[in-house]
Design a protein around this motif. Structure first.
Motif, PDB file in Angstrom:
ATOM      1  N   LEU A 192     -33.864 -31.232  39.065  1.00 18.29           N
ATOM      2  CA  LEU A 192     -32.906 -30.084  39.286  1.00 18.29           C
ATOM      3  C   LEU A 192     -32.105 -29.731  38.386  1.00 18.29           C
ATOM      4  O   LEU A 192     -31.712 -28.484  37.747  1.00 18.29           O
ATOM      5  N   GLY A 193     -31.688 -31.096  38.284  1.00 17.44           N
ATOM      6  CA  GLY A 193     -30.768 -31.313  36.917  1.00 17.44           C
ATOM      7  C   GLY A 193     -30.940 -30.987  35.456  1.00 17.44           C
ATOM      8  O   GLY A 193     -30.541 -30.017  35.088  1.00 17.44           O
ATOM      9  N   ARG A 194     -32.105 -30.976  35.466  1.00 19.38           N
ATOM     10  CA  ARG A 194     -33.406 -30.096  34.463  1.00 19.38           C
ATOM     11  C   ARG A 194     -33.245 -28.400  34.005  1.00 19.38           C
ATOM     12  O   ARG A 194     -33.257 -28.193  33.237  1.00 19.38           O
ATOM     13  N   LEU A 225     -24.872 -32.122  34.675  1.00 20.80           N
ATOM     14  CA  LEU A 225     -23.827 -33.103  34.638  1.00 20.80           C
ATOM     15  C   LEU A 225     -23.836 -33.139  36.336  1.00 20.80           C
ATOM     16  O   LEU A 225     -23.489 -34.805  36.998  1.00 20.80           O
ATOM     17  N   GLU A 226     -22.982 -32.504  37.319  1.00 20.56           N
ATOM     18  CA  GLU A 226     -22.885 -33.265  38.605  1.00 20.56           C
ATOM     19  C   GLU A 226     -24.324 -33.687  38.945  1.00 20.56           C
ATOM     20  O   GLU A 226     -24.127 -34.600  39.786  1.00 20.56           O
ATOM     21  N   GLN A 280     -27.237 -37.358  31.762  1.00 22.83           N
ATOM     22  CA  GLN A 280     -26.535 -37.249  31.512  1.00 22.83           C
ATOM     23  C   GLN A 280     -25.467 -37.150  30.441  1.00 22.83           C
ATOM     24  O   GLN A 280     -24.547 -36.196  30.287  1.00 22.83           O
ATOM     25  N   ALA A 281     -25.818 -37.491  29.643  1.00 25.22           N
ATOM     26  CA  ALA A 281     -25.122 -37.757  28.025  1.00 25.22           C
ATOM     27  C   ALA A 281     -25.962 -36.525  27.433  1.00 25.22           C
ATOM     28  O   ALA A 281     -24.886 -35.890  26.585  1.00 25.22           O
ATOM     29  N   LEU A 300     -23.294 -34.309  28.343  1.00 22.12           N
ATOM     30  CA  LEU A 300     -22.284 -34.065  28.157  1.00 22.12           C
ATOM     31  C   LEU A 300     -22.681 -33.406  26.509  1.00 22.12           C
ATOM     32  O   LEU A 300     -21.378 -32.679  26.368  1.00 22.12           O
ATOM     33  N   GLN A 301     -23.606 -33.687  26.669  1.00 23.29           N
ATOM     34  CA  GLN A 301     -24.107 -32.745  24.070  1.00 23.29           C
ATOM     35  C   GLN A 301     -23.868 -31.481  24.738  1.00 23.29           C
ATOM     36  O   GLN A 301     -22.521 -30.830  24.153  1.00 23.29           O
ATOM     37  N   ALA A 302     -24.179 -30.649  25.889  1.00 21.28           N
ATOM     38  CA  ALA A 302     -23.925 -29.643  26.111  1.00 21.28           C
ATOM     39  C   ALA A 302     -22.714 -28.859  25.909  1.00 21.28           C
ATOM     40  O   ALA A 302     -22.052 -27.331  26.189  1.00 21.28           O
ATOM     41  N   LEU A 303     -22.022 -29.627  26.507  1.00 22.48           N
ATOM     42  CA  LEU A 303     -20.862 -29.178  27.383  1.00 22.48           C
ATOM     43  C   LEU A 303     -19.812 -29.777  25.870  1.00 22.48           C
ATOM     44  O   LEU A 303     -18.034 -28.790  26.321  1.00 22.48           O
ATOM     45  N   GLY A 304     -19.750 -30.000  25.330  1.00 22.61           N
ATOM     46  CA  GLY A 304     -19.105 -30.141  24.156  1.00 22.61           C
ATOM     47  C   GLY A 304     -18.261 -32.011  24.160  1.00 22.61           C
ATOM     48  O   GLY A 304     -17.541 -31.911  23.420  1.00 22.61           O
TER      49      GLY A 304
END
Length: 857
Positions: A142-144, A156-157, A182-183, A186-190
């Motif tokens: 689901l995160g994917r 991420l969550e 998660q990494a 995080l990258q996608a979120l900057g």
């Protein structure tokens, strides 16, 4: 377009995909299929053959692994229904999760989310103690999907929750898989530092595990994830370590996968000889015919990059005989398209039979339709359109390109859409339909911008070469917008497009979508400044002029790009001490005529005091201070600044009242660079002008500088040391006593310092840097450093200068900057003028290389 298809590795590069499958409980199955080299079955209606859910799921997995995603999705749906009929909720939930991943591969993200959410709904009726492992698997999937839909925070969550679940289950590899993902989020979120720290944690924990095949799989995916986020050097280190472990285990199938990954990483690093060697080894170990063909195609691409035409021709001839006999799969379709594209690139060196290539693409299209794979079909259709374009059959090419776009119109495929919208724009231009061409190019740029911020869609199947494939799309759009007599709307779009190109260049430099752009007008920054946008196009030099309270204006010089590049190269040479003065002045008068002469009446009328240049192409290698109007240099009339774009500016002025600095310097020769004996004097004299913490020679280490910055809120960091700017972020660095500090690391600890203390770094000064020789885009490294450092302004040099004149200029700069109300641009201007009026230093060689990048206030 120069698309890179790396097909066997595709599922791995998409954010550590096989590690996702491992934590889904699928690893054992995929390992068997790779090791056996068995050819998976073609698409079958499994639900008609058997009602056994385990058999249905097994066959669906084989279809997935063979690249037959539509058949796989149907198979998992049938398996879920069969599990439900038996009252097996866990089996039903697992099949729905797998179905979601198959739909994901088809680009059907909404349907994929629905399938995975159906898994959650089924699990709601299962006791918590029994459902925990399957819930964790569903969370990974689901995160994917959420990340693919652009919701990185949600992804991420979800992955954080999955990591907790795996930890509770005592499944360390599952937990590491969730951390790796998660990494990526995080990258996608900057949040790049958090991403990097998390991957370092994963690496440490994997290194602590005993060597086995599962560790090899997990390390391989870590190496791939590092490549996705742009840390190529670390990716290579991890993958080479993984290869060493796999050889110790005699794990031949795993070695083949690692070797392919290493080939990709080293190719991205530009180490083409190493990439070819890794691909050769991977080909020797490949047992699957599709994988073997893909690896040979990768070798052919590497040979093309090396301009080794005979080797490329031989490799393609080997692949050509295999293509039509490959089992039907998405990988086989992509391999065929890749073959055709690569073969066309060899045409100047070996004539291609276009009819035969068209037949290959026709087979690829038919296979993709059999597979019901619209993504693969769109690639093949678009490439066939490109083939017709090369034959100047414009209408046929247009029809095929439009069909390719229609095929994926309901899918989230910015990589495909950008490629074929640009092709559509070229075709409309050829047909004289310029409005349609502009619309197509506008959509292509929009899709490229979405792609740069969407890590999940950056697949190696369409790894676009920035300079050859991405940049021309922006320039073609600008060329169309500025043709004839552009309207204000067209001028505004052209300016926005060229700023977007500057942003894209910097993100490509760092290999991460790292910059936050904010639409900004010059009016809101400085009412006495004008922004100048020179734009290099294939047939002319365009200039857009932006002034406060005034409409945008444009003017042009008709000059072919090749001729312009020759002139600009000559202008750079003219700044050497041995170049005749009259010829130098003539060259820079011509550049003044191109860039500023048409704007003179407007600049004078608006009492403009500062010129802010958003330079393009090779113009970035030239100092604008040397522009000569026939009587005076531009420096004598205006304050000057450079910026990669107004949208990246922090517009607040410097508070001169709290001026203090951290100063680091090297006077002794280190790391192969010559001594700078005047640095001691420079540092001491600057400290006489403003309060400063000094670290000189042995005290000037990476760690000591980091500590000094962490202890103070000094707004200025002055580095009197050698450094190099390059178009390669890995070759852009500052020299310290104990090594070379890369631009990315400098940026990292400067940003960490800003997070801990109030107030950003206002000014970064680099007084002894130079651009890399033989690198025509080296100044990109200066812009990159200016942005990555987090400093609102950066002062640096375009070439190495005499350290005595530099010391004099820098002392004067700080003397001026300490005067209340003096802007950084004015302080630098006065410092440069102080050299210009001295007979020993009046030549531009001494004062012109100093440039201010960023906020000039």
């Amino acid at each position: 377009m120069n698309a890179r298809f790396d097909l066997a590795w595709r599922k791995r590069l998409q954010l550590g995909f096989l590690l996702i499958l491992f934590v889904l409980g699928w690893w054992g199955f995929t390992t068997i299929s790779h090791r056996s080299g068995a050819v998976p079955p073609t698409v079958v209606q499994t639900s008609e053959r058997t009602s056994d859910p385990t058999t249905l799921e097994r066959e669906a997995r084989f279809l997935y692994e063979s690249g037959q995603f539509q058949g796989s999705a149907r198979g998992f749906q049938a398996a879920a229904e069969a599990f439900a009929a038996r009252g097996d909720a866990l089996g039903q939930a697992g099949s729905y999760t797998y179905q979601g991943m198959a739909l994901y591969e088809l680009g059907q993200f909404i349907e994929a989310r629905q399938a995975v959410e159906a898994s959650w709904q089924v699990l709601a009726d299962v006791p918590p103690s029994e459902r925990r492992a399957v819930e964790a698997q569903a969370a990974i999937a689901l995160g994917r999907v959420r990340l693919a839909l652009g919701d990185a925070q949600s992804a991420l969550e979800i992955w954080q929750d999955a990591a907790v679940r795996y930890a509770e289950l005592g499944d360390p590899l599952g937990e590491l898989g969730a951390l790796t993902n998660q990494a990526i989020a995080l990258q996608a979120l900057g949040l790049y530092r958090r991403s990097q720290t998390l991957l370092e944690t994963v690496t440490e924990r994997l290194n602590d595990r005993p060597d086995d095949r599962l560790k090899v799989a997990a390390l391989t995916d870590l190496g791939v994830a590092l490549q996705v986020i742009g840390d190529l050097q670390e990716s290579r280190i991890v993958l080479e370590r993984t290869l060493e472990i796999s050889r110790g285990l005699e794990a031949i199938p795993e070695q083949s996968v690692v070797l392919q990954a290493l080939g990709q990483t080293t190719q991205a690093l530009g180490d083409l000889e190493a990439a070819d060697e890794f691909y050769q080894q991977a080909a020797q170990q490949a047992t699957n015919p599709t994988v073997a063909s893909i690896v040979q195609l990768n070798r052919a691409r590497t040979a093309v990059d090396r301009e080794d035409w005979p080797t490329a021709i031989d490799l393609l001839a080997t692949v050509e005989g295999r293509l039509l006999s490959l089992p039907p799969s998405r990988d086989a379709v992509y391999a065929t398209v890749n073959f055709v594209e690569t073969r066309l690139q060899l045409e100047p060196h070996a004539a291609a039979n276009l009819s035969v290539l068209a037949d290959f693409l026709a087979v690829a299209i038919e296979r993709s339709r059999t597979l019901q794979d619209p993504r693969a079909e769109a690639y093949a259709l678009g490439e066939l359109g490109h083939l017709y374009e090369r034959q100047q059959q414009w209408t046929n090419a247009l029809d095929l390109t439009q069909l390719a776009l229609e095929t994926v119109s309901s899918l989230n495929t910015p990589d495909i859409t950008a490629q074929w919208q640009a092709q559509l724009g070229r075709l409309y231009q050829q047909l004289g339909e310029f409005d349609n061409a502009t619309t197509a190019y506008t959509e292509a740029v929009k899709q490229l911008q979405a792609l740069s911020h969407d890590l999940v869609t950056i697949n190696p199947e369409v790894r676009l070469s920035f300079r050859d494939s991405v940049e021309p799309i922006y320039r073609d759009l600008v060329s169309l917008l500025l043709a004839d007599d552009p309207t204000q709307a067209e001028l505004q779009q052209a300016r926005q497009t060229i700023e977007a190109l500057q942003l894209a260049e910097l993100e490509n430099f760092f290999r991460e979508a790292c910059l936050e752009a904010r639409p900004t007008q010059i009016d809101g920054i400085d009412p006495h400044a004008a922004a100048i946008y020179p734009i290099v196009l294939s047939d002319r030099l365009e200039v857009i002029l932006s002034m406060p309270g005034e409409p945008l204006r444009s003017y042009r010089t008709a000059i072919p790009e090749t001729q312009l590049e020759e002139k600009l190269s000559r202008m750079r040479q003219a700044l050497s001490l041995s170049f005749p003065k009259d010829q130098r002045l003539a060259l820079y008068t011509q550049l003044y005529d191109w860039l500023l002469r048409p704007a003179e009446p407007y600049l004078q009328q608006s009492a403009v005091e500062t010129l802010v240049f958003v330079l393009d192409g090779s113009l970035r290698n030239l100092p604008m201070s040397v522009l000569y109007d026939g009587e005076r240099y531009a420096l004598e009339r205006y304050r000057l600044a450079l910026t990669p774009g107004l949208q990246l500016l922090e517009s607040r002025p410097l508070d001169n009242r709290r001026l203090q600095a951290v100063i680091g310097g090297l006077s002794e020769g280190r790391q192969g660079f010559a001594a700078l004996p005047e640095v001691q004097s420079e540092v001491r004299r600057i400290a006489d002008e403003i309060p400063a913490q000094i670290q000189l020679d042995r005290e000037f280490t990476t760690e000591s500088t980091r500590e000094a910055l962490s202890r103070t809120s000094s707004p200025v960091l002055h580095l009197a040391t050698h450094g190099q700017f390059s178009s390669d972020a890995n070759e852009t660095f500052i020299v310290t006593w104990d090594g070379k500090l890369p631009v990315s690391e400098l940026g990292t600890f400067l940003k960490r310092r800003d997070e801990r203390r109030s107030g950003a770094l206002e000014l970064l000064v680099l007084s002894a840097c130079q651009t890399a020789r033989g690198d025509d885009r080296a100044v990109l490294g200066l812009a990159g450093l200016a942005v990555e450092s987090g400093a609102r302004s950066t002062i640096a040099t375009l070439w190495a200068v005499r350290d005595r004149s530099t010391a004099n200029l820098m002392v004067e700069f700080y003397r001026q900057l300490a005067i209340p109300g003096t802007t950084k641009a004015e302080a630098l201007r006065q410092a440069q003028l102080s050299l210009l009026v001295q007979s020993d230093y009046e030549h531009p060689f001494f004062w012109a290389p100093f440039v201010l990048v960023g906020n000039w206030m």
